[in-house]
Write a protein that holds these residues in place. Structure first.
Motif, PDB file in Angstrom:
ATOM      1  N   TYR A 248       0.986  -1.006  -0.352  1.00 40.15           N
ATOM      2  CA  TYR A 248       0.163  -0.131   0.089  1.00 40.15           C
ATOM      3  C   TYR A 248       0.902   1.434   0.361  1.00 40.15           C
ATOM      4  O   TYR A 248       0.600   2.506  -0.182  1.00 40.15           O
ATOM      5  CB  TYR A 248      -1.133  -0.247   1.128  1.00 40.15           C
ATOM      6  CG  TYR A 248      -1.913  -0.558   0.571  1.00 40.15           C
ATOM      7  CD1 TYR A 248      -3.563  -0.528  -0.007  1.00 40.15           C
ATOM      8  CD2 TYR A 248      -2.112  -2.385   1.800  1.00 40.15           C
ATOM      9  CE1 TYR A 248      -3.913  -1.341   0.089  1.00 40.15           C
ATOM     10  CE2 TYR A 248      -2.730  -3.095   1.523  1.00 40.15           C
ATOM     11  CZ  TYR A 248      -3.763  -2.697   0.457  1.00 40.15           C
ATOM     12  OH  TYR A 248      -4.835  -3.388   0.481  1.00 40.15           O
ATOM     13  N   ILE A 249       2.324   0.810   0.236  1.00 40.14           N
ATOM     14  CA  ILE A 249       2.883   2.182  -0.005  1.00 40.14           C
ATOM     15  C   ILE A 249       3.757   2.440  -1.093  1.00 40.14           C
ATOM     16  O   ILE A 249       4.837   2.329  -1.151  1.00 40.14           O
ATOM     17  CB  ILE A 249       4.323   2.182   1.630  1.00 40.14           C
ATOM     18  CG1 ILE A 249       2.900   1.739   2.887  1.00 40.14           C
ATOM     19  CG2 ILE A 249       4.687   3.406   1.521  1.00 40.14           C
ATOM     20  CD1 ILE A 249       4.113   1.604   3.594  1.00 40.14           C
ATOM     21  N   THR A 250       2.795   3.758  -1.853  1.00 45.51           N
ATOM     22  CA  THR A 250       3.301   4.422  -3.344  1.00 45.51           C
ATOM     23  C   THR A 250       3.496   2.876  -3.735  1.00 45.51           C
ATOM     24  O   THR A 250       3.177   1.459  -4.039  1.00 45.51           O
ATOM     25  CB  THR A 250       4.975   4.822  -2.963  1.00 45.51           C
ATOM     26  OG1 THR A 250       6.025   3.887  -2.519  1.00 45.51           O
ATOM     27  CG2 THR A 250       3.863   6.065  -2.110  1.00 45.51           C
ATOM     28  N   LEU A 251       4.201   3.604  -5.198  1.00 43.69           N
ATOM     29  CA  LEU A 251       4.169   2.325  -6.210  1.00 43.69           C
ATOM     30  C   LEU A 251       5.418   2.069  -5.966  1.00 43.69           C
ATOM     31  O   LEU A 251       5.409   0.555  -5.963  1.00 43.69           O
ATOM     32  CB  LEU A 251       3.845   3.183  -7.339  1.00 43.69           C
ATOM     33  CG  LEU A 251       4.736   2.220  -9.221  1.00 43.69           C
ATOM     34  CD1 LEU A 251       2.840   1.022  -9.051  1.00 43.69           C
ATOM     35  CD2 LEU A 251       4.522   3.370 -10.620  1.00 43.69           C
ATOM     36  N   ILE A 252       6.298   2.250  -5.539  1.00 40.59           N
ATOM     37  CA  ILE A 252       8.204   2.105  -5.390  1.00 40.59           C
ATOM     38  C   ILE A 252       7.437   0.223  -4.051  1.00 40.59           C
ATOM     39  O   ILE A 252       7.635  -0.754  -4.179  1.00 40.59           O
ATOM     40  CB  ILE A 252       9.071   1.935  -4.656  1.00 40.59           C
ATOM     41  CG1 ILE A 252       8.659   3.627  -5.716  1.00 40.59           C
ATOM     42  CG2 ILE A 252       9.914   1.147  -4.346  1.00 40.59           C
ATOM     43  CD1 ILE A 252       9.782   4.557  -5.307  1.00 40.59           C
ATOM     44  N   GLY A 253       7.085   0.766  -2.621  1.00 40.15           N
ATOM     45  CA  GLY A 253       6.309  -0.254  -2.004  1.00 40.15           C
ATOM     46  C   GLY A 253       5.742  -1.040  -2.670  1.00 40.15           C
ATOM     47  O   GLY A 253       5.475  -3.066  -2.795  1.00 40.15           O
TER      48      GLY A 253
ATOM     49  N   LEU B 224      -4.675   4.296   3.776  1.00 41.02           N
ATOM     50  CA  LEU B 224      -4.376   3.592   5.338  1.00 41.02           C
ATOM     51  C   LEU B 224      -4.816   2.902   5.774  1.00 41.02           C
ATOM     52  O   LEU B 224      -5.224   2.251   6.482  1.00 41.02           O
ATOM     53  CB  LEU B 224      -4.702   5.581   6.284  1.00 41.02           C
ATOM     54  CG  LEU B 224      -3.523   6.713   6.014  1.00 41.02           C
ATOM     55  CD1 LEU B 224      -3.853   7.850   6.532  1.00 41.02           C
ATOM     56  CD2 LEU B 224      -2.616   6.002   6.455  1.00 41.02           C
ATOM     57  N   MET B 225      -6.629   2.669   5.305  1.00 39.81           N
ATOM     58  CA  MET B 225      -7.633   1.729   5.910  1.00 39.81           C
ATOM     59  C   MET B 225      -7.072   0.238   5.166  1.00 39.81           C
ATOM     60  O   MET B 225      -7.165  -0.678   6.348  1.00 39.81           O
ATOM     61  CB  MET B 225      -8.982   1.641   4.984  1.00 39.81           C
ATOM     62  CG  MET B 225      -9.295   3.255   5.431  1.00 39.81           C
ATOM     63  SD  MET B 225     -10.982   3.746   4.852  1.00 39.81           S
ATOM     64  CE  MET B 225     -12.244   2.550   5.954  1.00 39.81           C
TER      65      MET B 225
ATOM     66  N   THR C 279      -6.169  -2.615   7.253  1.00 45.18           N
ATOM     67  CA  THR C 279      -6.970  -4.150   7.618  1.00 45.18           C
ATOM     68  C   THR C 279      -5.206  -5.081   6.972  1.00 45.18           C
ATOM     69  O   THR C 279      -5.640  -6.493   7.970  1.00 45.18           O
ATOM     70  CB  THR C 279      -7.358  -4.254   6.292  1.00 45.18           C
ATOM     71  OG1 THR C 279      -8.514  -3.411   6.072  1.00 45.18           O
ATOM     72  CG2 THR C 279      -7.823  -5.034   5.704  1.00 45.18           C
ATOM     73  N   ALA C 280      -4.884  -4.879   6.316  1.00 47.67           N
ATOM     74  CA  ALA C 280      -3.269  -5.997   6.511  1.00 47.67           C
ATOM     75  C   ALA C 280      -2.870  -5.756   7.606  1.00 47.67           C
ATOM     76  O   ALA C 280      -2.425  -7.300   7.785  1.00 47.67           O
ATOM     77  CB  ALA C 280      -2.341  -5.402   5.213  1.00 47.67           C
ATOM     78  N   SER C 281      -2.272  -5.210   8.265  1.00 48.63           N
ATOM     79  CA  SER C 281      -1.879  -5.111  10.142  1.00 48.63           C
ATOM     80  C   SER C 281      -2.297  -5.723  10.704  1.00 48.63           C
ATOM     81  O   SER C 281      -1.792  -6.881  11.693  1.00 48.63           O
ATOM     82  CB  SER C 281      -1.555  -3.478   9.825  1.00 48.63           C
ATOM     83  OG  SER C 281      -3.133  -3.177  10.807  1.00 48.63           O
TER      84      SER C 281
END
Length: 108
Positions: A11-16, A81-82, A86-88
């Motif tokens: 979920y953290i930017t395209l690089i992530g 962020l949601m 959810t993933a965490s």
């Protein structure tokens, strides 16, 4: 990288997303959990691009509504962020608004 970490990083930017995708493809055991969150985050990124382009065009046409368009452009951030939350929590819940539309649409 654990499955939970890959799902969060997606979920953290395209690089992530690319880092998570490469780690997912190289892992011996393909996790449905990671694949689900990769799909959800890709849907959020596509929505972000669409909103950005539409907002840019509409701000050019109607500059008086620029503040409204900038507020709407924050929607992908909220959805990311949601998705991270959810993933965490090790859950597979769809992201609001677009989550059901992207489920099963991309073959990763």
């Amino acid at each position: 990288m654990t499955n939970r970490t890959m799902a969060i990083v997606a979920y953290i930017t395209l690089i992530g997303w690319i880092i998570s995708y490469v780690n997912y493809r190289q892992s011996n055991e393909k996790s449905a959990f990671v694949q689900y969150h990769l799909t959800q985050s890709l849907g959020v990124m596509i929505l972000s691009i669409i909103l950005s382009v539409a907002s840019g065009i509409l701000v050019g046409i109607l500059p008086s509504l620029a503040t409204l368009f900038y507020i709407v452009s924050l929607l992908p951030l909220v959805l990311m962020l949601m998705g991270i939350i959810t993933a965490s929590n090790n859950a597979e819940r769809p992201v609001p608004l677009i989550g059901k539309m992207v489920e099963g649409k991309f073959s990763l």
